[in-house]
Design a protein around this motif. Structure first.
Motif, PDB file in Angstrom:
ATOM      1  N   GLY A 146       0.805  -1.214   0.000  1.00 49.27           N
ATOM      2  CA  GLY A 146       0.000   0.000   0.000  1.00 49.27           C
ATOM      3  C   GLY A 146       0.836   1.261   0.000  1.00 49.27           C
ATOM      4  N   VAL A 147       1.902   1.273  -0.814  1.00 54.00           N
ATOM      5  CA  VAL A 147       2.802   2.423  -0.856  1.00 54.00           C
ATOM      6  C   VAL A 147       2.951   2.942  -2.282  1.00 54.00           C
ATOM      7  CG1 VAL A 147       4.104   1.647   1.167  1.00 54.00           C
ATOM      8  CG2 VAL A 147       4.871   0.977  -1.128  1.00 54.00           C
ATOM      9  N   SER A 148       3.522   4.128  -2.412  1.00 51.23           N
ATOM     10  CA  SER A 148       3.790   4.720  -3.728  1.00 51.23           C
ATOM     11  C   SER A 148       5.294   4.863  -3.922  1.00 51.23           C
ATOM     12  CB  SER A 148       3.121   6.093  -3.832  1.00 51.23           C
ATOM     13  OG  SER A 148       3.473   6.737  -5.050  1.00 51.23           O
ATOM     14  N   LEU A 149       5.817   4.238  -4.980  1.00 50.32           N
ATOM     15  CA  LEU A 149       7.224   4.332  -5.351  1.00 50.32           C
ATOM     16  C   LEU A 149       7.285   4.753  -6.818  1.00 50.32           C
ATOM     17  CD1 LEU A 149       8.526   0.919  -3.879  1.00 50.32           C
ATOM     18  CD2 LEU A 149       8.696   3.167  -2.786  1.00 50.32           C
ATOM     19  N   THR A 150       8.329   5.486  -7.195  1.00 50.17           N
ATOM     20  CA  THR A 150       8.493   5.913  -8.586  1.00 50.17           C
ATOM     21  C   THR A 150       9.397   4.948  -9.322  1.00 50.17           C
ATOM     22  OG1 THR A 150       8.234   8.239  -7.957  1.00 50.17           O
ATOM     23  CG2 THR A 150       9.267   7.780 -10.095  1.00 50.17           C
ATOM     24  N   HIS A 151       8.905   4.406 -10.432  1.00 46.66           N
ATOM     25  CA  HIS A 151       9.664   3.426 -11.211  1.00 46.66           C
ATOM     26  C   HIS A 151      10.560   4.116 -12.241  1.00 46.66           C
ATOM     27  CE1 HIS A 151       9.722   0.376 -14.704  1.00 46.66           C
ATOM     28  NE2 HIS A 151      10.691   0.068 -13.864  1.00 46.66           N
ATOM     29  N   ILE A 152      11.845   3.701 -12.283  1.00 42.58           N
ATOM     30  CA  ILE A 152      12.788   4.209 -13.282  1.00 42.58           C
ATOM     31  C   ILE A 152      13.318   3.018 -14.091  1.00 42.58           C
ATOM     32  CG2 ILE A 152      14.924   5.488 -13.711  1.00 42.58           C
ATOM     33  CD1 ILE A 152      14.553   6.867 -11.058  1.00 42.58           C
ATOM     34  N   PRO A 153      12.826   2.823 -15.325  1.00 41.41           N
ATOM     35  CA  PRO A 153      13.284   1.695 -16.145  1.00 41.41           C
ATOM     36  C   PRO A 153      14.597   1.997 -16.869  1.00 41.41           C
ATOM     37  CG  PRO A 153      11.577   2.900 -17.303  1.00 41.41           C
ATOM     38  CD  PRO A 153      11.737   3.583 -15.969  1.00 41.41           C
ATOM     39  N   TYR A 154      15.443   0.988 -16.984  1.00 39.21           N
ATOM     40  CA  TYR A 154      16.706   1.103 -17.715  1.00 39.21           C
ATOM     41  C   TYR A 154      16.719   0.074 -18.850  1.00 39.21           C
ATOM     42  CZ  TYR A 154      18.694   4.167 -14.128  1.00 39.21           C
ATOM     43  OH  TYR A 154      18.952   5.224 -13.294  1.00 39.21           O
TER      44      TYR A 154
END
Length: 327
Positions: free
Chosen positions: A179-187
């Motif tokens: 139940g959290v918000s994280l920012t995804h950074i794809p490589y």
């Protein structure tokens, strides 16, 4: 009498030689170099197992097995290229569980994993591990991570080897369950992602143990939990996600080998047998152990069942997370 039989004898001998030549040709694989398409950048998990395998295959079979890296779009660019290769027994595909995820994550794929490829075997199983950069002195457990992420929505970012990889979906699953918000950074691969993670540009990752193990041992990353049901022999002090406070969270990364649909059965069968032989060699056993991996070796039929079950499993995760990628 002898002169009358000579033509017949010569014909019989000629047929025997021709048959022998055909049989020899069927057994001659490989008679030229072969390509193993790796759809990720150098330095990632596929490289960690595919390159050592190619070295042993080259040595054992007397022909070069060349790994060709084609990174992009979470491994789908290389997969699409591999699917179009000539199915002559000299083109193979080094893929991963990521490709079973891509089947439901990407809205448009120019290939189908089950239609365009032939399963050969799983090379290795590797636990994922939740790692954070040491700059986050206050994040020393999964409970710390969840508490901080809830208090600071979107402030933490996590890197992945690309959209559709287990690194990505492991993060999405974590977000949903915790139940959290994280920012995804794809490589474009685990290698480039690891570079930025070590540099502190990325806060954390749900990385494969194969690429994080050495960094954890060196103290350059902090390991909070492994995502398998049992602790990893690489570092038994790292708890499982269940032990760390998130019951039911399980993710395992696997790497595997496919043939191109239409490849002669003789080449596929030989490749399977030679791959098993290579994996049982002291050189590869040492590599697998060093990467925190357990060996695969399933038959093509068993591997096909795994692919089908993983496609179904990750389709549910994608649906629940609402994750979609336009490609």
């Amino acid at each position: 009498m002898r002169s009358r039989l000579d033509p017949l004898a010569r014909l019989t001998a000629g047929c025997a030689l021709a048959l022998a030549s055909l049989c020899a040709g069927a057994q001659a694989w490989p008679s030229k170099p072969a390509t193993l398409v790796n759809p990720f950048a150098p330095g990632g998990g596929v490289d960690a197992f595919g390159r050592p395998l190619s070295v042993v295959l080259s040595k054992n079979l007397g022909q070069q097995f060349i790994v060709e890296n084609m990174a992009g779009a979470g491994g789908t660019v290389g997969a699409a290229s591999a699917a179009r290769r000539h199915a002559d027994g000299y083109n193979f595909f080094l893929g991963a569980v990521h490709h079973t995820i891509a089947e439901s994550l990407y809205t448009r794929l120019p290939y189908s994993l089950e239609r365009d490829f032939v399963p050969i075997t799983v090379l290795a199983y590797v636990p994922n591990v939740v790692v954070v950069h040491p700059k986050h002195a206050n994040l020393n457990s999964i409970k710390d991570l969840i508490a901080y992420a809830k208090a600071n929505p979107g402030k933490l970012n996590y890197g992945s080897a690309g959209n559709g990889t287990t690194h990505h979906l492991a993060g999405e699953l974590f977000k949903t369950m915790a139940g959290v918000s994280l920012t995804h950074i794809p490589y474009g691969g685990a290698g480039p992602m690891m570079k930025d993670l070590l540099g502190g540009q990325v806060d954390m990752a749900f990385d494969g143990m194969s690429t994080s193990a050495s960094q954890i041992k060196a103290g350059r990353l902090k390991a909070l939990a492994v995502t398998t049901t049992q602790r990893s022999f690489v570092d038994p002090n790292v708890p499982t996600m269940q032990e760390a406070g998130l019951p039911g969270y399980v993710v395992t990364t696997w790497y595997a080998l496919w043939g191109i649909r239409g490849t002669p059965k003789e080449a596929l069968d030989r490749m399977y047998q030679e791959t098993l032989k290579a994996m049982q060699s002291p050189e590869l056993k040492k590599v697998w152990e060093g990467q925190g991996a357990t060996a695969g070796g399933e038959s093509p039929e068993e591997f096909a069942k795994l692919i089908k079950s993983e496609i179904a499993k990750w389709a549910k995760v994608v649906k629940d997370a609402g994750a979609k990628v336009d490609n």
